[in-house]
Design an enzyme around this catalytic site. Structure first.
Site, short mmCIF file in Angstrom:
data_model
loop_
_atom_site.label_atom_id
_atom_site.label_comp_id
_atom_site.label_asym_id
_atom_site.label_seq_id
_atom_site.Cartn_x
_atom_site.Cartn_y
_atom_site.Cartn_z
N GLY A 96 40.51 -23.54 5.17
CA GLY A 96 41.63 -22.70 4.75
C GLY A 96 42.84 -23.51 4.37
N ARG A 97 43.70 -23.79 5.35
CA ARG A 97 45.00 -24.40 5.06
C ARG A 97 44.88 -25.74 4.33
NH1 ARG A 97 47.57 -24.76 10.73
NH2 ARG A 97 45.36 -24.82 11.36
N ASN A 105 35.41 -22.75 11.70
CA ASN A 105 36.68 -22.75 10.98
C ASN A 105 37.80 -23.21 11.92
OD1 ASN A 105 39.07 -20.26 10.13
ND2 ASN A 105 38.69 -22.06 8.90
N GLY A 106 38.69 -24.05 11.40
CA GLY A 106 39.85 -24.47 12.18
C GLY A 106 40.04 -25.97 12.18
N LYS A 126 34.31 -12.43 10.10
CA LYS A 126 35.14 -13.57 10.49
C LYS A 126 35.98 -13.14 11.68
CE LYS A 126 38.28 -17.14 8.80
NZ LYS A 126 39.53 -17.01 9.54
N PRO A 172 39.48 -16.77 3.37
CA PRO A 172 40.38 -15.76 2.80
C PRO A 172 41.76 -15.90 3.42
CG PRO A 172 38.93 -14.76 4.43
CD PRO A 172 38.51 -16.19 4.32
N CYS A 199 42.41 -11.67 12.14
CA CYS A 199 43.81 -11.78 11.78
C CYS A 199 44.71 -11.61 13.00
CB CYS A 199 44.18 -10.75 10.73
SG CYS A 199 45.93 -10.78 10.33
N GLN A 236 36.68 -9.16 1.55
CA GLN A 236 36.98 -9.05 2.97
C GLN A 236 37.83 -7.82 3.25
OE1 GLN A 236 39.77 -11.41 5.52
NE2 GLN A 236 37.88 -12.29 6.34
#
Length: 348
Positions: A234-235, A210-211, A147, A24, A108, A78
């Site tokens: 994500g990105r 993630n990452g 998350k 997200p 976040c 989310q």
């Protein structure tokens, strides 16, 4: 070491042997973007994150984020917030639109969220995080997932405790971004702590990493090296939704899929634009699509003139004509296959 993969499930949601999840991302992962990612292999997706306070106030932006479509399933809504009761009430509202699960954002890092006691700020108060999570779990019949990040900073990497506490109050999967809040998106993601959580004998729920996953070979390396149940991307998917199918193909064959040709790139951007206009209205749809063009066509030689036309025009037909011209002008031009992580200063 190659890890054996059985079917990954969140509640009754079957996600395959090694699911690839779309992260997200605020102002990015809206329904038009999710559509092109789903068509290109994303196994599960999430809405942009929804402010619990905004939803309680019936703020238009927050309510609109609850829009989900049949093609998106399985999909999670989310949520983020700082107040336990408000998060519980927001969960009830979100459950009514019938997503497949509810996800809580405890990751976040941006100031406007964390400084209000939401997102990654909860990593500084694990008892509050546990109470909030338990309230959300009790407020819905749907699976609840989380998350988060490794911790607030290097001196407080408490993800192992977080994972145990949140599993104890009922979450059914955990996604861990391999950075602290203090890192934002800088430096290299540390997956070693993600692996520690996964290898903890107390942990029975799926753990997703993630990452920094920006290529098929890196996805395979991290899958085997860290033993996670799946990967959230994500990105690297911004402007390059093909990464999901490229990773799957590489897992199966050890080979790269052919790079998306110019027709595929233009068709994806065009589909994205048309749905954006249909969903948001012409003015907003055109404006919010502008951030995506440079990523869809990243690396094209002498593209600046065409990009300026795409980001300056407010006329849908003109933009479509420019896209069609790009398709013809760059026919036969092939860019590299694997995706590259792009700059993203938004909210995850």
């Amino acid at each position: 070491m190659d890890y054996f993969c059985s079917m990954v499930k969140i509640g009754n949601i079957e996600l395959g042997e090694f699911p690839l999840l779309l992260a997200p991302m605020e102002d990015v992962s809206d329904p038009p973007f999710r559509q092109v990612c789903k068509e290109n292999g994303a196994d599960m997706m999430y809405t942009e994150f929804v402010s619990s306070e905004g939803l309680i106030r019936n703020a238009v932006k927050s309510v609109r984020k609850l829009d989900i479509f049949p093609y998106e399933r399985p999909i999670g809504i989310q949520l983020f917030g700082s107040d336990v009761e408000t998060m519980a009430e927001c969960t009830k509202i979100s459950t009514e639109v019938n997503p497949d699960l509810i996800d809580i954002n405890y990751g976040c890092p941006v100031k406007k969220v964390a400084c209000r006691g939401a997102g990654a700020a909860l990593l500084q108060d694990i008892p509050l995080m546990a109470r909030m999570t338990e309230a959300v779990v009790k407020a819905t019949h749907l699976p609840v997932t989380v998350k988060t990040r490794l911790g607030w900073d290097d001196s407080t990497k408490n993800i192992e405790e977080v994972a145990e506490r949140l599993q104890d109050v009922g979450i059914q999967a955990l996604t861990i971004h391999g950075r602290t809040r203090a890192q934002l998106y800088k430096g290299e993601a540390d997956w070693s702590l993600i692996a520690k959580v996964k290898n903890n004998p107390r942990i029975k729920i799926p753990i997703f990493g993630n990452g920094d996953i920006d290529s098929p070979e890196k996805a395979l390396e991290y899958k085997n090296r860290f033993g996670v149940d799946g990967i959230m991307i994500g990105r690297a998917a911004i402007g390059y939704p093909w990464i999901f199918n490229e990773i799957k193909h590489y897992f199966q064959t050890g080979e790269y899929l052919p790079a998306p040709n110019m027709e595929q790139r233009v068709n994806a951007a065009t589909q994205h634009l048309k749905f954006s206009v249909e969903w948001k209205g012409e003015t907003l749809g055109i404006l919010e699509m502008r951030r995506h063009y440079s990523n869809y066509f990243k690396g094209l030689p002498n593209f600046k003139e065409h990009r300026m036309k795409l980001v300056q025009s407010m006329n849908l037909e003109e933009i479509l004509e420019t896209l069609d011209f790009v398709k013809r002008e760059y026919e036969g031009v092939t860019l590299e296959t694997k995706a590259k992580v792009v700059e993203y200063g938004g909210v995850d």
